[in-house]
Write an enzyme that holds these catalytic residues in place. Sequence first.
Site, mmCIF file in Angstrom:
data_model
loop_
_atom_site.group_PDB
_atom_site.id
_atom_site.type_symbol
_atom_site.label_atom_id
_atom_site.label_comp_id
_atom_site.label_asym_id
_atom_site.label_seq_id
_atom_site.Cartn_x
_atom_site.Cartn_y
_atom_site.Cartn_z
ATOM 1 N N GLU A 1 0.835 -1.227 0.000
ATOM 2 C CA GLU A 1 0.000 0.000 0.000
ATOM 3 C C GLU A 1 0.853 1.254 0.000
ATOM 4 O O GLU A 1 0.435 2.292 0.519
ATOM 5 C CB GLU A 1 -0.972 0.014 1.191
ATOM 6 N N GLY A 2 2.014 1.188 -0.600
ATOM 7 C CA GLY A 2 2.899 2.357 -0.682
ATOM 8 C C GLY A 2 3.949 2.321 0.410
ATOM 9 O O GLY A 2 3.617 2.363 1.591
#
Lengths: 593, 593
Positions: free
Chosen positions: A435-436
Amino acid sequence: MSTYQAPLREMLFTMKEIGGLDAVCALPGHEETTPDLVEAILEEAGKFAAGVLDPINYPGDQQGARWQAGVVTAADGFRQAYASFCETGWNAMPARTEFGGQGLPTLVSTAVLEMWKSANMAFSLCQMLTLGAVEAIAHHGSAVLKQRFLPKMVAGEWTGTMNLTEPQAGSDLSAVRSRAVPEGDHYRVSGTKIFITWGEHDLAENIVHLVLARLPEAPAGVKGISLFVCPKFLVNDDGSLGARNDLVCASIEHKLGIHASPTAVMSFGEGPGAIGYLVGEPHKGLGYMFTMMNHARLNVGLEGVGISERAYQHARAYALDRVQGRTLTGSKTIIGHPDVRRMLLDMKARTEAMRALAYYAAGQMDRAHAHADADARARSQALVELLTPVVKGWCTENALGIASDGVQVHGGMGFVEETGAAQYLRDARITTIYEGTTGIQANDLIGRKLAREGGVTMRALIAQMRSDADRIGDGPDAQLVALGQPLRGGLQALADAVDWLLAVSASQPAQAAASAVPFLQLTGTVVGGWLMARSAEAAVAQLSAGSADTDFLSAKVATVRHYMAHVMAEAGGLRDIVTAGAATTLALADHQF
Amino acid sequence: MSTYQAPLREMLFTMKEIGGLDAVCALPGHEETTPDLVEAILEEAGKFAAGVLDPINYPGDQQGARWQAGVVTAADGFRQAYASFCETGWNAMPARTEFGGQGLPTLVSTAVLEMWKSANMAFSLCQMLTLGAVEAIAHHGSAVLKQRFLPKMVAGEWTGTMNLTEPQAGSDLSAVRSRAVPEGDHYRVSGTKIFITWGEHDLAENIVHLVLARLPEAPAGVKGISLFVCPKFLVNDDGSLGARNDLVCASIEHKLGIHASPTAVMSFGEGPGAIGYLVGEPHKGLGYMFTMMNHARLNVGLEGVGISERAYQHARAYALDRVQGRTLTGSKTIIGHPDVRRMLLDMKARTEAMRALAYYAAGQMDRAHAHADADARARSQALVELLTPVVKGWCTENALGIASDGVQVHGGMGFVEETGAAQYLRDARITTIYEGTTGIQANDLIGRKLAREGGVTMRALIAQMRSDADRIGDGPDAQLVALGQPLRGGLQALADAVDWLLAVSASQPAQAAASAVPFLQLTGTVVGGWLMARSAEAAVAQLSAGSADTDFLSAKVATVRHYMAHVMAEAGGLRDIVTAGAATTLALADHQF
């Protein structure tokens, strides 16, 4: 091996005093969510976490999900646990009511999700991805898509996935190459996607893949990416399952952790192309994905909280049980060794600060959605956006150290897998990446969230924190007064760093980016410290009011003091790294590394 | 997957400028160790590390050592590599000449051992344990024991182990229960030992176990422990192997890392008792073990250096190769992303500081052994003793963060085992635990090494560091002048912490112990920074003298500046944690955790 027990007392305290539970329950649409109901929900969730998810956590890690010829079999017990999870309504709980969810405040579902993540992080990912896909379809999908997919997904009969990453592109979604060609009312999708969490499994009868792909002649870069729904099995008009779609799980990864969560390589369109349905408008897929990514980022931050709580409980149980050597504090077990105590208290203090931050953001999310006043909604939304990368980045980075300390408390036994402590370190290790990465969160923080608006929201938050620091530090209680100086020092460090970043971000973007992660760490440290100070203030007030819960409340105050002395103490150094460290980071040429 | 290349340029620079290679080679007994010879040794060792040990590192991790019915089979390729290691003389290299070693300075063998640890940490442990056992027997064993065991062990035909830990005792050796009963010229030993590194394997024809056990009617506690030699196969008078001794490997552990290094549960005396030979005098075993433990602790600190170097090289190779997104610095690959650059430079700077500290200690060890002047020997010995827990504790704690950053640089690929980056994190995780946890090192530092002598050696070191800081910070070179302020700040922080510790250690031992690990971290940070500043000074001098090696030397200076801005920046916070954090650590009652 220790077993997980949901920290209900601490969760409820933080929901009330930091998340603003009473105010959240009073928001339009949440009137039926009474404090008693919330407490009952948390108790039941705690039982499910401890009774069903916890027992399959370690065995699931050891066995892992297995792939054979495109078929993925979950670890033993996961099918039954998932069936029970859905039957008892836990899968649907956080979703909106129109498709079968319970529409509870995010603040309440956040506490419940934390329990799933503590008890069994690998298991919890399946629901997280499904509800992320539900959000994307609910916000952007047509009425037909919503009607066809959402009720089954909310109920958990079908699960969902996010197919973003491609081998050559990694986090750079502008490089996505998967193709979608129109064919009647649908599209034919082809391409290879990697790192697809729960991309294939045997828990549910269907899997609804959300896939980023390019239409023919789409613009290059991020503005040419569209979003498609590609179900594993096509769905007939009557809702029954039809033919198998042209998509297959080519393999699953052999990973450091979350072994029971299959991470799939998905191959779309090895034949005529997977049938996919466009979500929303063409070329807007990336924006749609970001809708659900913010929610997912908060949830991954929550994984940092959950895995830290679990690692803390496990280490605490060992330290309270293990007899070794004479301690300096008189305790019979190793918790009496001052350094073991220091590690445990560091773990506890950081975890409570992380929880406070995550619940605070969740409470603001509820206000942003439902507050009657538009200005209040906007203020809360701005706070949510500012804090999302901090919750994601700071809670997960902290979790790495906390899970590692959990191993250390066990000594040599911590290195032996059967003790269970090592699993939390292995599981936690993904949270700063997916998610980054923390670097991506930090660039989001200094760019979109800070510089783009000239620091307005951050400076308003600093002003509020300073006002609280004055109230707490100048009050009559000696224990609270002791918090004033470190809190004010941290706030000054944060303000200095904000000034520096705003001054350089336009003219020297590489320097700003070099300081982004230390700045994110500083922000988390200070905002977490502010919320801890407010927790101490509330605990002192309850003690003064004659609360009988003195053990918990005095422990809270002592834990906050430890946070100030051991965690907030890092703020000055972080400020110096932010403001003076960027130049040296950029001084070497590539070949000098 | 990247392959390890020994950083010869950096190693030689650090040996010369920090370890004092020229002075070490001029010590009595080392006259034949010329700089040319040293360089040749390092080159050959680098070839062996890269060509033989590196290729079996990742496969060895994936396969692991295997136990069946008491027999342990090493991972594929380890037998052949070990045979080659012994044949080419690398096993014997660090040992003293009288039993077949090469008698090289510790400074030289330290650089070579670092290579083994980088290339294959699991493999390197077998030699480390063998040479530790050689040291103990050489120092304390009878002539008969030395003659019978040492030549074969130095040659590597037989390997050695240390049997200290018992299940109920952990690090608390006073609780050792294993028994030894006299029988003629030997003893019968019985008991269970755990965590025995390379306790059983098929690399060598015999294994020489050093075992701590109690004689009948021995005093309780640490003063009643004796040391025994228990060979796996008894040795006939002619040196040939005799009957199998009564000891067996009951199992090996399923560990987080170093999978190719079998960690054995050893069971002595399931029958009539294992035949053992007393080393030295009765009841003095623990002291004998500590003889070799100091050496082992420096070597485990060196594992921190080695695994960090390896993780750095692996991450650097990926960052120089992987194309993803447009970078802010113009580089085509992800090394151009400022935060990737920051992580790599942090890894590089810390690793170089750790290496400087380890080589500095090694050089002092050579002086302590061989300097012609007794006062100089004593000064060096005091420094070695002071710095041993710092090398062990600080280098290994750093290694955890460095190996974790190595995973992070790889993004999602870092979490996939086949990338190889995760192995370094798993392997590194044991280094802060075995040979004494960081907490044990820190207690040694503040107790035996600091308080017991009233801080004499530490304060002398601080005075020397301040003198160097003045010379460097007040000199004519602007780059060096920039190092003066952070170095002086760090030194003041360390001096403050020393004052505080000396003031409280007698009256408030629990408070001192609560601050011990942060104090160890502070000591490592500041002493490492001092040695980095001296490295920069040497690099500037070489540049001024017209050296053509400008890329390396200017990178060294830039890396030192990065260290000051990013690592030394933590010193003030660490001082505050030491001096103000102990009270909060001890504030909670056990049941409030």
